[in-house]
Design a protein around this motif. Structure first.
Motif, mmCIF file in Angstrom:
data_model
loop_
_atom_site.group_PDB
_atom_site.id
_atom_site.type_symbol
_atom_site.label_atom_id
_atom_site.label_comp_id
_atom_site.label_asym_id
_atom_site.label_seq_id
_atom_site.Cartn_x
_atom_site.Cartn_y
_atom_site.Cartn_z
ATOM 1 N N PRO A 1 -2.408 -1.202 -21.904
ATOM 2 C CA PRO A 1 -2.363 -0.300 -22.939
ATOM 3 C C PRO A 1 -1.406 0.727 -23.122
ATOM 4 O O PRO A 1 -1.052 1.365 -23.929
ATOM 5 N N ILE A 2 -0.568 0.827 -21.971
ATOM 6 C CA ILE A 2 0.454 1.757 -21.841
ATOM 7 C C ILE A 2 1.720 1.200 -21.499
ATOM 8 O O ILE A 2 1.793 0.176 -20.643
ATOM 9 N N VAL A 3 2.795 1.577 -22.166
ATOM 10 C CA VAL A 3 4.381 0.819 -22.005
ATOM 11 C C VAL A 3 5.242 1.981 -21.705
ATOM 12 O O VAL A 3 5.235 2.629 -22.302
ATOM 13 N N VAL A 4 5.956 1.643 -20.748
ATOM 14 C CA VAL A 4 7.092 2.400 -20.252
ATOM 15 C C VAL A 4 8.352 1.714 -20.547
ATOM 16 O O VAL A 4 8.497 0.729 -19.894
ATOM 17 N N ALA B 1 4.701 8.417 -6.609
ATOM 18 C CA ALA B 1 4.338 9.620 -5.722
ATOM 19 C C ALA B 1 3.508 10.592 -6.332
ATOM 20 O O ALA B 1 3.362 10.280 -7.604
ATOM 21 N N ASP B 2 2.943 11.586 -5.885
ATOM 22 C CA ASP B 2 1.954 12.475 -6.570
ATOM 23 C C ASP B 2 2.711 13.962 -6.637
ATOM 24 O O ASP B 2 3.661 14.134 -5.689
ATOM 25 N N ARG C 1 0.848 -0.991 0.102
ATOM 26 C CA ARG C 1 -0.101 0.030 -0.059
ATOM 27 C C ARG C 1 0.785 1.205 -0.184
ATOM 28 O O ARG C 1 0.553 2.242 -0.578
ATOM 29 N N MET C 2 1.984 1.252 0.680
ATOM 30 C CA MET C 2 2.684 2.575 0.790
ATOM 31 C C MET C 2 3.281 2.996 -0.622
ATOM 32 O O MET C 2 3.591 2.517 -1.245
ATOM 33 N N PRO C 3 3.547 4.254 -0.627
ATOM 34 C CA PRO C 3 3.823 5.091 -1.757
ATOM 35 C C PRO C 3 5.543 4.094 -2.162
ATOM 36 O O PRO C 3 6.269 4.044 -1.244
ATOM 37 N N LEU C 4 5.356 3.774 -3.524
ATOM 38 C CA LEU C 4 6.730 3.402 -3.824
ATOM 39 C C LEU C 4 7.873 3.891 -3.456
ATOM 40 O O LEU C 4 8.993 3.412 -3.130
ATOM 41 N N LEU C 5 7.752 5.426 -3.595
ATOM 42 C CA LEU C 5 8.968 6.284 -3.534
ATOM 43 C C LEU C 5 9.470 6.072 -2.118
ATOM 44 O O LEU C 5 10.517 6.052 -1.764
ATOM 45 N N LYS C 6 8.436 6.045 -1.063
ATOM 46 C CA LYS C 6 8.787 5.937 0.377
ATOM 47 C C LYS C 6 9.531 4.720 0.611
ATOM 48 O O LYS C 6 10.665 4.297 1.209
ATOM 49 N N THR D 1 8.116 9.343 -15.544
ATOM 50 C CA THR D 1 7.210 8.111 -15.591
ATOM 51 C C THR D 1 6.804 7.477 -14.271
ATOM 52 O O THR D 1 5.884 6.923 -13.967
ATOM 53 N N ARG D 2 7.828 8.050 -13.272
ATOM 54 C CA ARG D 2 7.131 7.604 -11.924
ATOM 55 C C ARG D 2 6.015 8.352 -11.563
ATOM 56 O O ARG D 2 5.020 7.799 -10.788
#
Ligand SMILES: Nc1ncnc2c1ncn2[C@@H]1O[C@H](COP(=O)(O)OP(=O)(O)OP(=O)(O)O)[C@@H](O)[C@H]1O
Length: 603
Positions: free
Chosen positions: A513-516, A407-408, A127-132, A400-401
């Motif tokens: 549908p979206i690729v990075v 993060a927002d 659940r936690m923001p990936l950046l954290k 892309t992040r």
């Protein structure tokens, strides 16, 4: 003292500023950690407490028992029998209560509480923001998840039991002694006011040491994992020695703390047990004096002596128990800190994008205080490829992040098909975007499972089709057990390009549908690059694609190229349009062409 040691020492918490947790809060924490069996844990603690009180009373009953047997010319068997029966009943009840209290452990509630806590932590990682999450070291996380949970919570009830028995039983015995001999009872009670200040004196130091030790353990765990994971790179760069030196420093720091804590612990324990022993001796001395003065009968003194012998040891152990509880508490604080990290806020009602064009609208983003994007705006049309180029550190990966909501942004919006990513449920957003990174993470499982993890419900045929489309069959069939070869067992047998193709197969299977694509071919040789490029061509068909690239030749055919520099979209257009514009892109292109010609010339 070397630099690393100095850094560690500088980061040690100052005892003056260590927040001492009140015991009530510690108890609350312990009860919380026993979820979903907190009530059962509290019930067990009540049973242990009741048992400790009854045990104190049973011990005190030795006084009237002795008096009935030894006072007077002949023993009063009738009264003695009554006291003996009472002692037996009390002892039986004590044992039954203690036995029942252990149900918390025997019935598996402790194990279940630990399992529950680990599940909650696992859930929190999701659940936690990936950046954290990414800002924490893997080893430190595993120290909390494994070490803190297992090592510290397995024996909570036993330790709490030891603490309760050590304090309550002597206290109740002393209080009950007041009934038969108030002076002796009072003398016994005086031991407690002597011990409480000792405990208050010791606790801040004890907490500081325990927290430092825990900190050192966590760092050591992090260093060891980092060292082992990075061993190949370290060997290649011949830096094993220097990093081993750093690891050695951490281990030595931990050892030093352990020695210090042992020393301080031993010193404090010697002081405390000396005071306890001295207190006991003083009670005995007072008792003997009162006997010689005829103020106390020898029988009562003999009974009290037995009581003192019985509770001196548990009382001395109390301080060891409090030390262990400090360890448990420190672990719980770390666990609570991790659990307290809030997930990114979800806008309601949740929305589902129907189109897959992407828009960044006046986006500002900073990692902590460091601004990276400022007023970044761009529109990425659906079903076409947009390349992000620009100098290193310009903010391409950050763009892309934000799309994947690691993060927002602090300001501005990111939308997919006109829907703010904050209004898309995390699981759905995850399904909308596939990522192919430069470094491919493969799990130690079969090749089949490694591809299928992109869509666990996929059939074997679907996995095979994705692998075929990603040009993986040629190397999978060469592996010793083909699809069932465990990746761990293949060791270095998968080349960088093969790993990339597995990653592309995953993305194809996921069918987002979206690729990075984050520089997927940057580290590959020409032949592998060609194979990966073929796989990419299949992947990007009919999808909204963002590709981050340093080598401009690889993205010259993109539908749109955005030059990202200093957090802004400096230029946007096709390769031809940007070259014609003779701006930043044209300069980058010219520089790369010159470098290419120079390499060709010098070859
Ligand atoms: N997790 C993070 N915490 C703090 N700063 C970060 C973090 N990730 C990136 N940065 C910083 O933000 C800036 C932009 O990084 P970003 O990775 O977005 O750039 P980039 O254009 O993708 O660079 P590159 O081409 O080298 O990959 C860099 O200065 C980087 O040091």
């Amino acid at each position: 003292m070397n630099h690393r040691t100095a850094t560690h020492q500088a980061s040690q918490p100052d005892v003056q500023h260590t927040h001492i947790t009140p015991w009530r809060e510690t108890l609350r924490q312990l009860l919380r950690s026993a979820q979903p069996h907190s009530r059962a844990f509290a019930r067990s603690l009540w049973m242990i407490l009741t048992a400790a009180i009854l045990h104190g009373l049973a011990l005190a009953c030795i006084i009237p028992l002795f008096q009935a047997l030894l006072d007077g010319h002949t023993p009063n068997w009738h009264t003695a029998l009554l006291w003996l029966v009472l002692i037996l009943l009390l002892t039986l009840t004590v044992q039954t209560l203690r036995w029942q209290a252990q149900d918390f452990d025997y019935d598996g509630m402790q194990a279940d509480a630990i399992h529950n806590l680990r599940t909650r932590l696992g859930e929190q990682l999701r659940r936690m923001p990936l950046l954290k999450l990414q800002s924490r070291r893997t080893g430190e996380l595993s120290a909390v998840l494994l070490g803190n949970v297992d090592e510290n919570l397995n024996y909570t009830l036993t330790i709490c039991g030891g603490l309760i028995n050590g304090v309550v039983t002597p206290l109740v015995s002393a209080l009950a002694t007041l009934l038969w001999d108030w002076k002796l009872g009072l003398a016994m009670l005086l031991v407690f006011p002597a011990i409480i200040p000792l405990h208050r004196w010791r606790r801040p130091q004890q907490q500081k040491v325990v927290r430092e030790l825990n900190d050192a353990h966590t760092r050591c765990h992090g260093d060891i994992i980092e060292y082992t994971q990075g061993l190949a790179v370290l060997r290649a760069s011949r830096a094993t020695g220097s990093h081993a030196g750093q690891l050695q420093d951490t281990v030595e720091w931990l050892e030093r703390l352990q020695v210090d804590s042992q020393r301080q612990g031993i010193k404090a324990n010697v002081v405390i047990s000396s005071v306890t022993e001295a207190g006991m001796l003083l009670i005995m001395a007072a008792g003997v004096t009162w006997v010689t003065q005829g103020q106390l009968d020898l029988t009562t003194l003999a009974a009290v002596t037995i009581m003192l012998v019985r509770f001196a040891e548990p009382l001395a152990l109390v301080f060891i128990m409090t030390g262990i509880i400090e360890h448990i508490e420190t672990a719980l604080i770390q666990i609570d800190e991790l659990l307290a990290i809030e997930p990114l806020p979800q806008q309601t009602p949740a929305q589902v994008p129907q189109q897959f064009d992407i828009r960044f609208d006046d986006v500002t983003f900073a990692y902590e205080a460091r601004p990276v994007l400022s007023g970044f705006s761009a529109t990425l049309p659906a079903r076409s490829m947009t390349a992000l180029v620009g100098p290193s550190g310009g903010g391409k990966t950050t763009v892309t992040r934000l799309l994947m909501r690691h993060a927002d942004p602090q300001h501005g919006t990111v939308t997919i098909g006109g829907v703010d990513v904050r209004a898309i449920e995390p699981e759905r957003l995850n399904r909308l975007v596939s990522v192919v990174f430069q470094d491919v993470y493969l799990f130690d499982d079969t090749v089949l499972a490694n591809i299928r993890m992109a869509r666990p419900e996929a059939t074997d045929a679907e996995v095979h089709a994705a692998a075929r489309a990603a040009h993986c069959l040629e190397f999978i069939e060469r592996l010793p057990q083909g699809w069932n070869t465990r990746i761990g067992e293949t060791g270095g047998r998968l080349s960088g390009g093969e790993r990339q193709r597995l990653s592309i197969a995953r993305a194809l299977l996921k069918d987002a549908p979206i690729v990075v694509l984050d520089e997927p071919t940057a580290t590959l040789d020409t032949e592998s690059e060609r194979a990966v490029q073929r796989a990419i061509e299949t992947l990007v068909k009919n999808r909204t694609v963002i590709v981050i690239a340093h080598r401009l030749s690889t993205i010259a055919g993109a539908g749109q190229i955005i030059v990202v520099d200093q957090g802004k979209a400096l230029e946007t257009g096709t390769h031809e349009a940007l070259l014609a514009g003779n701006g930043r892109y044209a300069a980058l292109w010219a520089a790369q062409q010159r470098a290419k010609q120079w390499r060709a010339g010098s070859a």
